[in-house]
Design a protein around this motif. Structure first.
Motif, PDB file in Angstrom:
ATOM      1  N   ASN A  33       0.837  -1.200   0.000  1.00 46.03           N
ATOM      2  CA  ASN A  33       0.000   0.000   0.000  1.00 46.03           C
ATOM      3  C   ASN A  33       0.871   1.249   0.000  1.00 46.03           C
ATOM      4  N   PHE A  34       0.289   2.357  -0.469  1.00 45.64           N
ATOM      5  CA  PHE A  34       1.019   3.627  -0.471  1.00 45.64           C
ATOM      6  C   PHE A  34       0.053   4.772  -0.237  1.00 45.64           C
ATOM      7  N   SER A  35       0.612   5.913   0.180  1.00 47.55           N
ATOM      8  CA  SER A  35      -0.185   7.137   0.313  1.00 47.55           C
ATOM      9  C   SER A  35       0.694   8.332  -0.022  1.00 47.55           C
ATOM     10  N   ILE A  36       0.039   9.391  -0.518  1.00 53.50           N
ATOM     11  CA  ILE A  36       0.726  10.619  -0.882  1.00 53.50           C
ATOM     12  C   ILE A  36      -0.209  11.794  -0.601  1.00 53.50           C
ATOM     13  N   SER A  37       0.375  12.870  -0.167  1.00 56.01           N
ATOM     14  CA  SER A  37      -0.401  14.070   0.130  1.00 56.01           C
ATOM     15  C   SER A  37      -0.901  14.711  -1.169  1.00 56.01           C
ATOM     16  N   HIS A  38      -2.133  15.217  -1.120  1.00 58.95           N
ATOM     17  CA  HIS A  38      -2.713  15.945  -2.248  1.00 58.95           C
ATOM     18  C   HIS A  38      -3.062  17.347  -1.765  1.00 58.95           C
ATOM     19  N   TYR A  39      -2.414  18.346  -2.347  1.00 61.41           N
ATOM     20  CA  TYR A  39      -2.582  19.751  -1.953  1.00 61.41           C
ATOM     21  C   TYR A  39      -2.331  19.984  -0.464  1.00 61.41           C
ATOM     22  N   MET A  40      -1.584  19.112   0.164  1.00 62.55           N
ATOM     23  CA  MET A  40      -1.228  19.246   1.587  1.00 62.55           C
ATOM     24  C   MET A  40      -2.441  19.255   2.518  1.00 62.55           C
ATOM     25  N   ILE A  41      -3.610  18.845   2.001  1.00 62.58           N
ATOM     26  CA  ILE A  41      -4.801  18.838   2.852  1.00 62.58           C
ATOM     27  C   ILE A  41      -5.442  17.461   2.982  1.00 62.58           C
ATOM     28  N   SER A  42      -5.044  16.530   2.106  1.00 60.18           N
ATOM     29  CA  SER A  42      -5.605  15.179   2.188  1.00 60.18           C
ATOM     30  C   SER A  42      -4.576  14.186   1.667  1.00 60.18           C
ATOM     31  N   ASP A  43      -4.841  12.924   1.916  1.00 57.11           N
ATOM     32  CA  ASP A  43      -3.965  11.869   1.425  1.00 57.11           C
ATOM     33  C   ASP A  43      -4.703  11.007   0.427  1.00 57.11           C
ATOM     34  N   GLU A 161       9.958  12.441  -7.097  1.00 49.39           N
ATOM     35  CA  GLU A 161      10.611  13.145  -8.200  1.00 49.39           C
ATOM     36  C   GLU A 161      12.013  12.606  -8.483  1.00 49.39           C
ATOM     37  N   ALA A 162      12.635  11.943  -7.520  1.00 53.34           N
ATOM     38  CA  ALA A 162      13.946  11.318  -7.759  1.00 53.34           C
ATOM     39  C   ALA A 162      13.825  10.182  -8.775  1.00 53.34           C
ATOM     40  N   PHE A 163      12.604   9.688  -8.979  1.00 55.04           N
ATOM     41  CA  PHE A 163      12.339   8.624  -9.941  1.00 55.04           C
ATOM     42  C   PHE A 163      11.507   9.126 -11.130  1.00 55.04           C
ATOM     43  N   ASN A 164      11.459  10.441 -11.316  1.00 51.99           N
ATOM     44  CA  ASN A 164      10.677  11.077 -12.394  1.00 51.99           C
ATOM     45  C   ASN A 164       9.204  10.674 -12.346  1.00 51.99           C
ATOM     46  N   ILE A 165       8.665  10.588 -11.154  1.00 53.20           N
ATOM     47  CA  ILE A 165       7.250  10.266 -10.958  1.00 53.20           C
ATOM     48  C   ILE A 165       6.518  11.578 -10.690  1.00 53.20           C
ATOM     49  N   GLY A 166       5.667  11.975 -11.630  1.00 50.15           N
ATOM     50  CA  GLY A 166       4.896  13.206 -11.458  1.00 50.15           C
ATOM     51  C   GLY A 166       5.782  14.439 -11.286  1.00 50.15           C
ATOM     52  N   LYS A 167       6.873  14.479 -11.996  1.00 53.44           N
ATOM     53  CA  LYS A 167       7.836  15.574 -11.854  1.00 53.44           C
ATOM     54  C   LYS A 167       7.166  16.923 -12.147  1.00 53.44           C
ATOM     55  N   GLY A 168       7.361  17.875 -11.230  1.00 54.35           N
ATOM     56  CA  GLY A 168       6.827  19.220 -11.398  1.00 54.35           C
ATOM     57  C   GLY A 168       5.362  19.381 -11.017  1.00 54.35           C
ATOM     58  N   MET A 169       4.724  18.340 -10.537  1.00 56.29           N
ATOM     59  CA  MET A 169       3.321  18.427 -10.141  1.00 56.29           C
ATOM     60  C   MET A 169       3.242  18.887  -8.690  1.00 56.29           C
ATOM     61  N   SER A 170       3.032  20.165  -8.508  1.00 53.62           N
ATOM     62  CA  SER A 170       3.075  20.763  -7.170  1.00 53.62           C
ATOM     63  C   SER A 170       1.885  20.382  -6.299  1.00 53.62           C
ATOM     64  N   SER A 171       0.837  19.845  -6.877  1.00 50.62           N
ATOM     65  CA  SER A 171      -0.323  19.436  -6.070  1.00 50.62           C
ATOM     66  C   SER A 171      -0.033  18.181  -5.248  1.00 50.62           C
ATOM     67  N   LEU A 172       1.025  17.482  -5.589  1.00 48.75           N
ATOM     68  CA  LEU A 172       1.358  16.234  -4.907  1.00 48.75           C
ATOM     69  C   LEU A 172       2.496  16.432  -3.918  1.00 48.75           C
ATOM     70  N   GLY A 173       2.433  15.734  -2.806  1.00 47.19           N
ATOM     71  CA  GLY A 173       3.522  15.757  -1.845  1.00 47.19           C
ATOM     72  C   GLY A 173       4.791  15.187  -2.453  1.00 47.19           C
TER      73      GLY A 173
END
Length: 187
Positions: A33-43, A161-173
């Motif tokens: 399982n995984f989780s990531i912040s979205h807009y710093m207000i939810s996961d 971003e170290a793995f070029n995953i969603g690079k530059g997408m500021s909405s993501l943690g």
């Protein structure tokens, strides 16, 4: 003569106690399982439904080495549109890099069943060092087949971003928290 026989028994017992064997994941009692912040207000949470985990260790699950392979195509965040986007070149680029892998190279025993397993993780075709914090929840012996089972929880944070995953997408943690719960069985 008695000392020789006792010495032979002691050596056999020591070798048997430290014999290494292959252990494989029981997929019906395991999850990645995984989780990531979205807009710093939810996961946002998700999981991978298809994976293999193998360990080489003894009957007590001491000092294991791990080999993990995850089918990225099996990503599931409970939103088909998002899952399709995650498989695209913006994120995992599944057509080019269908697997995430981790191969451990060191193991450090800590207190109370906790441990660290370090090695190389490959995501999106990029390989970096990674350390998983682990907890051995227990080991038991199956009475029917005399094989052992172990329960483990492993956690880590991956800088996407170290793995070029969603690079530059500021909405993501920046960090993705990964939790692996596995039941693994001696073969």
């Amino acid at each position: 003569m008695k000392k020789i026989i006792l010495t032979v028994f002691a050596v056999v017992a020591l070798l048997t106690a430290n014999a290494q064997s292959t252990w494989k994941v029981d997929k019906s009692h395991s999850s990645i399982n995984f989780s990531i912040s979205h807009y710093m207000i939810s996961d946002i949470t998700g999981r991978f439904g298809s994976f293999d985990v193998e360990a080489i260790t003894n009957d007590k699950f001491e000092n294991p080495t791990f080999n993990v392979s995850i089918d990225v195509e099996s990503i599931d965040t409970n939103q088909k549109g998002r899952d399709k986007h995650l498989k695209s070149p913006d994120f995992f680029n599944v057509e080019v890099h269908p697997k995430i892998t981790f191969v451990s190279s060191s193991y450090k025993q800590l207190e109370d069943g906790n441990f660290e397993s370090a090695g190389k993780i490959t995501i999106n075709g990029i390989t970096k060092d990674a350390t998983f914090n682990g907890k051995l929840n227990g080991v038991l012996k199956n009475e029917k087949d005399e094989k052992h089972k172990a329960g483990l929880t492993l956690t880590t944070k991956i800088e996407r971003e170290a793995f070029n995953i969603g690079k530059g997408m500021s909405s993501l943690g920046k960090d993705v928290e990964v939790v692996i719960n596995i039941e693994i069985k001696q073969q």
